[in-house]
Design an enzyme around this catalytic site. Structure first.
Site, PDB file in Angstrom:
ATOM      1  N   ASN A 158      -1.268  17.642 -21.810  1.00 46.93           N
ATOM      2  CA  ASN A 158      -1.543  16.583 -22.785  1.00 46.93           C
ATOM      3  C   ASN A 158      -1.710  17.118 -24.200  1.00 46.93           C
ATOM      4  OD1 ASN A 158      -1.516  14.403 -20.986  1.00 46.93           O
ATOM      5  ND2 ASN A 158      -3.531  14.991 -20.233  1.00 46.93           N
TER       6      ASN A 158
ATOM      7  N   HIS B   3      -1.702   9.309 -28.526  1.00 42.87           N
ATOM      8  CA  HIS B   3      -1.951   7.996 -27.915  1.00 42.87           C
ATOM      9  C   HIS B   3      -2.639   7.062 -28.906  1.00 42.87           C
ATOM     10  CE1 HIS B   3      -1.714   9.466 -23.439  1.00 42.87           C
ATOM     11  NE2 HIS B   3      -0.532   9.238 -23.970  1.00 42.87           N
TER      12      HIS B   3
ATOM     13  N   GLU C 224       8.194  16.884 -26.156  1.00 39.97           N
ATOM     14  CA  GLU C 224       7.591  17.337 -24.891  1.00 39.97           C
ATOM     15  C   GLU C 224       8.149  18.708 -24.502  1.00 39.97           C
ATOM     16  OE1 GLU C 224       5.086  15.721 -23.631  1.00 39.97           O
ATOM     17  OE2 GLU C 224       5.356  13.556 -23.822  1.00 39.97           O
TER      18      GLU C 224
ATOM     19  N   HIS D 144       6.711   7.507 -28.000  1.00 40.67           N
ATOM     20  CA  HIS D 144       5.702   8.390 -27.423  1.00 40.67           C
ATOM     21  C   HIS D 144       5.877   9.834 -27.932  1.00 40.67           C
ATOM     22  CE1 HIS D 144       2.979  10.041 -24.411  1.00 40.67           C
ATOM     23  NE2 HIS D 144       3.925  10.883 -24.039  1.00 40.67           N
TER      24      HIS D 144
ATOM     25  N   LYS E  88       2.478  11.045 -11.938  1.00 41.71           N
ATOM     26  CA  LYS E  88       1.629  10.126 -12.704  1.00 41.71           C
ATOM     27  C   LYS E  88       2.406   8.831 -12.871  1.00 41.71           C
ATOM     28  CE  LYS E  88      -1.443  12.907 -15.547  1.00 41.71           C
ATOM     29  NZ  LYS E  88      -1.795  13.266 -16.930  1.00 41.71           N
TER      30      LYS E  88
ATOM     31  N   ARG F 171       0.811  -1.240   0.000  1.00 37.35           N
ATOM     32  CA  ARG F 171       0.000   0.000   0.000  1.00 37.35           C
ATOM     33  C   ARG F 171       0.836   1.277   0.000  1.00 37.35           C
ATOM     34  NH1 ARG F 171      -3.091  -3.137   3.670  1.00 37.35           N
ATOM     35  NH2 ARG F 171      -4.833  -4.070   2.564  1.00 37.35           N
TER      36      ARG F 171
ATOM     37  N   ARG G  47      -4.076  20.821 -15.340  1.00 41.25           N
ATOM     38  CA  ARG G  47      -3.017  19.864 -15.698  1.00 41.25           C
ATOM     39  C   ARG G  47      -3.259  19.216 -17.057  1.00 41.25           C
ATOM     40  NH1 ARG G  47       0.204  15.471 -11.914  1.00 41.25           N
ATOM     41  NH2 ARG G  47       1.423  14.601 -13.643  1.00 41.25           N
TER      42      ARG G  47
ATOM     43  N   GLU H 229      -5.179  16.445 -12.020  1.00 37.65           N
ATOM     44  CA  GLU H 229      -5.790  16.738 -13.321  1.00 37.65           C
ATOM     45  C   GLU H 229      -7.294  16.967 -13.236  1.00 37.65           C
ATOM     46  OE1 GLU H 229      -3.696  14.801 -16.591  1.00 37.65           O
ATOM     47  OE2 GLU H 229      -5.591  14.786 -17.680  1.00 37.65           O
TER      48      GLU H 229
ATOM     49  N   HIS I 146      -1.496  14.740 -27.122  1.00 38.28           N
ATOM     50  CA  HIS I 146      -1.496  13.377 -26.607  1.00 38.28           C
ATOM     51  C   HIS I 146      -2.740  12.581 -27.010  1.00 38.28           C
ATOM     52  CE1 HIS I 146       1.871  14.886 -24.356  1.00 38.28           C
ATOM     53  NE2 HIS I 146       2.018  13.783 -23.650  1.00 38.28           N
TER      54      HIS I 146
HETATM   55  P1  NAD Z   1      11.716   4.768 -22.498  1.00 37.06           P
HETATM   56  O1  NAD Z   1      11.645   4.709 -21.050  1.00 37.06           O
HETATM   57  O2  NAD Z   1      11.224   3.600 -23.278  1.00 37.06           O
HETATM   58  O3  NAD Z   1      13.218   5.076 -22.924  1.00 37.06           O
HETATM   59  C1  NAD Z   1      13.532   5.150 -24.292  1.00 37.06           C
HETATM   60  C2  NAD Z   1      14.673   4.207 -24.692  1.00 37.06           C
HETATM   61  O4  NAD Z   1      15.890   4.789 -24.283  1.00 37.06           O
HETATM   62  C3  NAD Z   1      14.621   2.848 -24.043  1.00 37.06           C
HETATM   63  O5  NAD Z   1      15.099   1.900 -24.951  1.00 37.06           O
HETATM   64  C4  NAD Z   1      15.570   2.997 -22.879  1.00 37.06           C
HETATM   65  O6  NAD Z   1      16.107   1.778 -22.446  1.00 37.06           O
HETATM   66  C5  NAD Z   1      16.637   3.848 -23.486  1.00 37.06           C
HETATM   67  N1  NAD Z   1      17.400   4.665 -22.564  1.00 37.06           N
HETATM   68  C6  NAD Z   1      16.979   5.254 -21.417  1.00 37.06           C
HETATM   69  N2  NAD Z   1      17.947   6.023 -20.923  1.00 37.06           N
HETATM   70  C7  NAD Z   1      19.002   5.915 -21.745  1.00 37.06           C
HETATM   71  C8  NAD Z   1      20.283   6.491 -21.778  1.00 37.06           C
HETATM   72  N3  NAD Z   1      20.662   7.391 -20.871  1.00 37.06           N
HETATM   73  N4  NAD Z   1      21.117   6.136 -22.768  1.00 37.06           N
HETATM   74  C9  NAD Z   1      20.732   5.252 -23.729  1.00 37.06           C
HETATM   75  N5  NAD Z   1      19.517   4.700 -23.776  1.00 37.06           N
HETATM   76  C10 NAD Z   1      18.664   5.029 -22.790  1.00 37.06           C
HETATM   77  O7  NAD Z   1      10.921   6.043 -23.080  1.00 37.06           O
HETATM   78  P2  NAD Z   1      10.789   7.562 -22.610  1.00 37.06           P
HETATM   79  O8  NAD Z   1      10.677   8.328 -23.859  1.00 37.06           O
HETATM   80  O9  NAD Z   1      11.813   7.934 -21.625  1.00 37.06           O
HETATM   81  O10 NAD Z   1       9.400   7.569 -21.864  1.00 37.06           O
HETATM   82  C11 NAD Z   1       8.204   7.240 -22.539  1.00 37.06           C
HETATM   83  C12 NAD Z   1       7.219   6.752 -21.535  1.00 37.06           C
HETATM   84  O11 NAD Z   1       6.953   7.794 -20.578  1.00 37.06           O
HETATM   85  C13 NAD Z   1       5.882   6.378 -22.120  1.00 37.06           C
HETATM   86  O12 NAD Z   1       5.466   5.163 -21.556  1.00 37.06           O
HETATM   87  C14 NAD Z   1       4.959   7.492 -21.698  1.00 37.06           C
HETATM   88  O13 NAD Z   1       3.615   7.078 -21.562  1.00 37.06           O
HETATM   89  C15 NAD Z   1       5.562   7.886 -20.381  1.00 37.06           C
HETATM   90  N6  NAD Z   1       5.260   9.260 -19.961  1.00 37.06           N
HETATM   91  C16 NAD Z   1       4.830   9.444 -18.707  1.00 37.06           C
HETATM   92  C17 NAD Z   1       4.581  10.719 -18.246  1.00 37.06           C
HETATM   93  C18 NAD Z   1       4.160  10.938 -16.826  1.00 37.06           C
HETATM   94  O14 NAD Z   1       3.813  12.056 -16.486  1.00 37.06           O
HETATM   95  N7  NAD Z   1       4.222   9.935 -15.981  1.00 37.06           N
HETATM   96  C19 NAD Z   1       4.787  11.810 -19.088  1.00 37.06           C
HETATM   97  C20 NAD Z   1       5.251  11.590 -20.370  1.00 37.06           C
HETATM   98  C21 NAD Z   1       5.492  10.297 -20.808  1.00 37.06           C
HETATM   99  N1  GLY Z   2       2.577  14.268 -18.984  1.00 39.53           N
HETATM  100  C1  GLY Z   2       1.298  14.742 -18.573  1.00 39.53           C
HETATM  101  C2  GLY Z   2       1.158  14.953 -17.112  1.00 39.53           C
HETATM  102  O1  GLY Z   2       2.052  14.710 -16.352  1.00 39.53           O
HETATM  103  O2  GLY Z   2       0.123  15.348 -16.668  1.00 39.53           O
END
Ligand code: NAD
Ligand code: GLY
Length: 359
Positions: free
Chosen positions: A245, A252, A185, A265, A143, A121, A241, A237, A248
């Site tokens: 998006n 998505h 982004e 993404h 998030k 939890r 917030r 949100e 997005h």
């Molecule tokens: P990811 O985590 O898949 O990383 C991209 C690639 O880069 C992967 O292959 C990873 O292994 C590699 N990588 C990571 N760091 C590295 C480094 N320093 N050197 C070499 N390779 C490296 O993708 P991302 O673009 O970081 O994140 C996308 C994800 O984030 C999606 O799932 C999306 O939905 C999520 N997201 C979440 C939020 C939120 O607010 N929580 C906001 C935006 C996106």
């Molecule tokens: N990336 C969108 C949010 O954090 O709300």
């Protein structure tokens, strides 16, 4: 070192931005607050470069550290990986005093945060983002979650970390395509919040691509500071917030249609930003010149600016209904009001939507 605070009362936390932070024991000493196990969750790619320095710095402080290494990819941001983390924690006799450290991009950050929210939890966790996208967006704001085959990020929780530690040196190993995805982004923040920042990006894109430390650190700082302000106003949100998006809803749909991980993404968001901007152009909220500046900045950052050829409007509409902003069956879209401001709209006509998608 640049420092910011995400101000959320007793759940406030710092964001540190600098080079060489993975090895910085004083950061870890201050923000691992519990005495129990420390579990680093990472993936098979990131662990090659960054696991050892982090593991050693935390071990030197006397913590028992273990590492849960997951397969790499958006397609693994799912219940199986979530379950693998749970099994790892139980097999290592982890208790409520465990701290999880998410070492990776947004996939690892979202998964680890959700695991931290759920395990017994709720246990502490620290975000150590390693991609540009996770530096500027996913690591901040709480998030967390995983994908379902029927929709992106459909299962999750709002759960804030204890700290976000951004080591800019990680960008040195990041593939160019991932740097571009992060820039989608970054550009988003300029469009929704800060027209001066948008102009700064127009001038400084080549320096970002050269990983000029001063420029990259300024870009990451400005994005995190915008995100911290938005999250401070509206953590869960309820309203504001949602502007984070931009692009997005369309994006998505592309990610889900193509299969997770085929379009990154940030790439899908870039095409989505152009679609949302097309609606704004049609409504007279932005000028043709501003529309072109948005599109050109995305192109300068090597990003796609139109949909996958094989997708049509119906494909988008079927998938966009699952968007989390949908209310009473009405799909809601973030649309620029001008360059530097945006808001959520639920009155888009069918012809505006299909014109934006097909443009
Ligand atoms: P990811 O985590 O898949 O990383 C991209 C690639 O880069 C992967 O292959 C990873 O292994 C590699 N990588 C990571 N760091 C590295 C480094 N320093 N050197 C070499 N390779 C490296 O993708 P991302 O673009 O970081 O994140 C996308 C994800 O984030 C999606 O799932 C999306 O939905 C999520 N997201 C979440 C939020 C939120 O607010 N929580 C906001 C935006 C996106
Ligand atoms: N990336 C969108 C949010 O954090 O709300």
């Amino acid at each position: 070192m640049k420092t910011l605070t995400v101000d959320l009362g007793d759940r406030s936390y710092p964001i540190f931005i600098d080079s060489g932070l993975l090895n910085n024991e004083s950061v870890w000493g201050s923000y691992i607050k519990k005495k129990g196990n420390v579990v680093i969750v990472t993936n098979t790619t990131v662990c090659q470069w960054y696991l050892n320095p982090l593991e050693s710095a935390v071990s030197r402080l006397g913590y028992k550290v273990s590492s849960c290494i997951l397969p790499d990819g958006e397609q693994y941001k799912n219940l199986d990986s979530f379950n693998a983390i749970m099994t790892f924690l139980l097999e290592h006799n982890c208790g409520r005093d465990t701290t999880l450290i998410a070492l990776g991009g947004g996939v690892i950050g979202d998964l680890t945060g959700f695991a931290a929210a759920s395990f017994q939890r709720g246990v502490d966790f620290i975000q150590v983002p390693t991609t540009l996208l996770s530096h500027v967006d996913s690591s901040v704001g709480g998030k967390t979650g995983i994908n379902h085959p029927l929709g992106k990020n459909m299962i999750g929780a709002f759960y804030q970390p204890q700290a976000v530690v951004i080591d800019l040196d990680c960008l040195k190993t990041l593939p160019e395509r991932e740097l571009a995805a992060g820039m989608a982004e970054v550009i988003k923040y300029g469009i929704i919040w800060d027209a001066d920042f948008f102009s700064y990006l127009e001038k400084n894109t080549p320096s970002v691509w050269n990983l000029d430390n001063e420029v990259v650190s300024e870009v990451v700082y400005r994005c995190c500071s915008i995100k911290a302000s938005v999250v401070h106003e509206d953590e869960k949100e309820g309203g504001l917030r949602a502007i984070l998006n931009l692009g997005h809803t369309f994006g998505h749909a592309i990610e889900t249609y193509k299969g997770y991980g085929v379009w990154l993404h940030g790439e899908a968001v870039a095409a989505g930003i152009v679609m949302a901007s097309h609606v704004a152009l049609g409504r007279g909220s932005i000028s043709t010149e501003e529309f072109e500046r948005i599109r050109d900045l995305l192109i300068a950052n090597r990003l796609p600016v139109s949909k996958p050829e094989e997708m049509n409007t119906d494909d988008f509409l079927k998938l966009m209904v699952h968007d989390k902003k949908t209310l009473n069956g009405r799909i809601r879209y973030v649309i620029p009001d001008c360059l530097g401001r945006a808001s959520v709209k639920d009155d888009l006509t069918q012809s505006e939507i299909s014109a934006a998608i097909e443009a």
